[in-house]
Design a protein around this motif. Structure first.
Motif, PDB file in Angstrom:
ATOM      1  N   TYR A  41      23.439  65.104  44.166  1.00 43.06           N
ATOM      2  CA  TYR A  41      24.546  64.174  44.442  1.00 43.06           C
ATOM      3  C   TYR A  41      25.793  64.579  43.654  1.00 43.06           C
ATOM      4  O   TYR A  41      26.917  64.515  44.158  1.00 43.06           O
ATOM      5  CB  TYR A  41      24.129  62.729  44.123  1.00 43.06           C
ATOM      6  CG  TYR A  41      23.117  62.222  45.108  1.00 43.06           C
ATOM      7  CD1 TYR A  41      23.520  61.706  46.329  1.00 43.06           C
ATOM      8  CD2 TYR A  41      21.749  62.320  44.851  1.00 43.06           C
ATOM      9  CE1 TYR A  41      22.583  61.273  47.265  1.00 43.06           C
ATOM     10  CE2 TYR A  41      20.811  61.889  45.777  1.00 43.06           C
ATOM     11  CZ  TYR A  41      21.235  61.371  46.980  1.00 43.06           C
ATOM     12  OH  TYR A  41      20.316  60.957  47.918  1.00 43.06           O
ATOM     13  N   ARG A 113      22.972  60.515  51.982  1.00 44.83           N
ATOM     14  CA  ARG A 113      21.599  60.516  51.457  1.00 44.83           C
ATOM     15  C   ARG A 113      20.676  61.226  52.451  1.00 44.83           C
ATOM     16  O   ARG A 113      19.835  62.021  52.077  1.00 44.83           O
ATOM     17  CB  ARG A 113      21.099  59.081  51.211  1.00 44.83           C
ATOM     18  CG  ARG A 113      21.980  58.266  50.288  1.00 44.83           C
ATOM     19  CD  ARG A 113      21.277  57.042  49.774  1.00 44.83           C
ATOM     20  NE  ARG A 113      20.237  57.386  48.826  1.00 44.83           N
ATOM     21  CZ  ARG A 113      20.440  57.650  47.541  1.00 44.83           C
ATOM     22  NH1 ARG A 113      21.638  57.596  47.021  1.00 44.83           N
ATOM     23  NH2 ARG A 113      19.430  57.988  46.762  1.00 44.83           N
ATOM     24  N   MET A 136      13.099  58.337  44.049  1.00 47.09           N
ATOM     25  CA  MET A 136      12.024  59.317  44.276  1.00 47.09           C
ATOM     26  C   MET A 136      10.724  58.622  44.684  1.00 47.09           C
ATOM     27  O   MET A 136      10.062  59.026  45.626  1.00 47.09           O
ATOM     28  CB  MET A 136      11.800  60.152  42.997  1.00 47.09           C
ATOM     29  CG  MET A 136      13.005  60.971  42.562  1.00 47.09           C
ATOM     30  SD  MET A 136      13.433  62.255  43.750  1.00 47.09           S
ATOM     31  CE  MET A 136      14.766  61.485  44.604  1.00 47.09           C
TER      32      MET A 136
HETATM   33  O1   DC Z   1      20.771  61.016  37.526  1.00 49.94           O
HETATM   34  P1   DC Z   1      22.276  61.337  37.554  1.00 49.94           P
HETATM   35  O2   DC Z   1      23.069  60.593  36.531  1.00 49.94           O
HETATM   36  O3   DC Z   1      22.523  62.808  37.508  1.00 49.94           O
HETATM   37  O4   DC Z   1      22.767  60.820  38.999  1.00 49.94           O
HETATM   38  C1   DC Z   1      24.123  60.787  39.351  1.00 49.94           C
HETATM   39  C2   DC Z   1      24.363  59.760  40.454  1.00 49.94           C
HETATM   40  O5   DC Z   1      23.723  60.179  41.662  1.00 49.94           O
HETATM   41  C3   DC Z   1      23.835  58.366  40.173  1.00 49.94           C
HETATM   42  O6   DC Z   1      24.830  57.519  39.655  1.00 49.94           O
HETATM   43  C4   DC Z   1      23.353  57.852  41.498  1.00 49.94           C
HETATM   44  C5   DC Z   1      23.144  59.084  42.336  1.00 49.94           C
HETATM   45  N1   DC Z   1      21.727  59.371  42.587  1.00 49.94           N
HETATM   46  C6   DC Z   1      21.144  58.718  43.640  1.00 49.94           C
HETATM   47  O7   DC Z   1      21.771  57.898  44.281  1.00 49.94           O
HETATM   48  N2   DC Z   1      19.846  59.012  43.977  1.00 49.94           N
HETATM   49  C7   DC Z   1      19.134  59.889  43.259  1.00 49.94           C
HETATM   50  N3   DC Z   1      17.871  60.157  43.602  1.00 49.94           N
HETATM   51  C8   DC Z   1      19.713  60.542  42.149  1.00 49.94           C
HETATM   52  C9   DC Z   1      21.027  60.250  41.836  1.00 49.94           C
END
Ligand code: DC
Length: 225
Positions: A41, A113, A136
């Protein structure tokens, strides 16, 4: 091996809960692969920014998510993995709060997504996968046999992030960081699609005041149960 038979450990939780560090250490201990889904992302947010796209233009951002080339390459010296976005080593840029905020903004768009699902499923390869993210255990690998949800108070998470940024010589205030973290949590938890929430079958681990070694042991115990 059929991917469906490859064991997956999902580690979800808010930013600063220690997911990144814990996931890396647990993957090393198990000898499993690692998926840092947040980096995907962040990479799309970064690519969109580099292309001068308006982050609220859902169509343009979706096209960007569909076409951005994202590669993870292990460093030659065995150090941290580098992330290449359209051929450019963007490892440092992806770690900034700006990249985190951009990632959080584009992550609320369902078609973005969707564009990243196949890539994430592709990480499920023998001997196993540790998948780090927000959805996840709920959306990407709902059939994972092992699921953990890490939490920590926002004050503790802000403190951890403050220490990391200070070590890098960046000037920030603790209060600002805590506000940013709470704003991002609220956005990630309240979005309509794949909101941040524990899977019903996830083991909740609160890492407030617990050292990294102890958290790793608790997570490994979930797999070894
Ligand atoms: O885990 P991170 O801080 O690197 O993630 C950055 C952004 O990405 C987080 O604010 C929301 C999005 N994200 C998401 O929506 N779904 C995921 N599986 C991982 C991250």
């Amino acid at each position: 091996m059929n991917p469906a038979n490859v064991p997956v450990l999902t580690i979800d939780g808010p930013s600063g809960s220690g997911k990144g560090t814990i996931s890396r250490l647990v993957a090393e201990q198990l000898g499993w692969r690692l998926l840092d889904s947040g980096a995907l992302y962040r990479a799309v947010g970064y690519a969109a920014g580099a292309a001068g796209l308006d982050l609220s233009d859902e169509e343009a951002i979706t096209r960007c998510a569909q076409t951005t080339r994202i590669q993870f390459r292990a460093a030659a010296d065995g150090g941290e993995t580098h992330v290449f976005v359209n051929g450019h080593d963007a490892t440092d840029e992806l770690r900034t709060e700006t990249a985190g905020a951009a990632a959080s903004a584009i992550a609320s768009v369902p078609s973005v997504r969707h564009a990243l699902v196949a890539m994430q499923l592709g990480f499920r390869k023998a001997p196993g996968l540790v998948a780090d993210g927000r959805d996840m255990g709920t959306v990407i690998f709902p059939d994972a046999p092992f699921k953990v949800f890490l939490t920590a108070s926002s004050a503790e998470r802000a403190k951890r992030r403050y220490k990391q940024l200070k070590e890098k010589g960046l000037s920030v205030t603790l209060a600002t960081l805590q506000r940013e973290i709470e704003a991002r949590d609220a956005r990630d938890a309240s979005r309509a699609v794949a909101p941040l929430k524990p899977a019903e079958d996830a083991v909740l681990i609160d890492t407030t005041g617990i050292g990294i070694g102890d958290v790793v042991a608790k997570v490994l115990a979930v797999v070894q149960r």
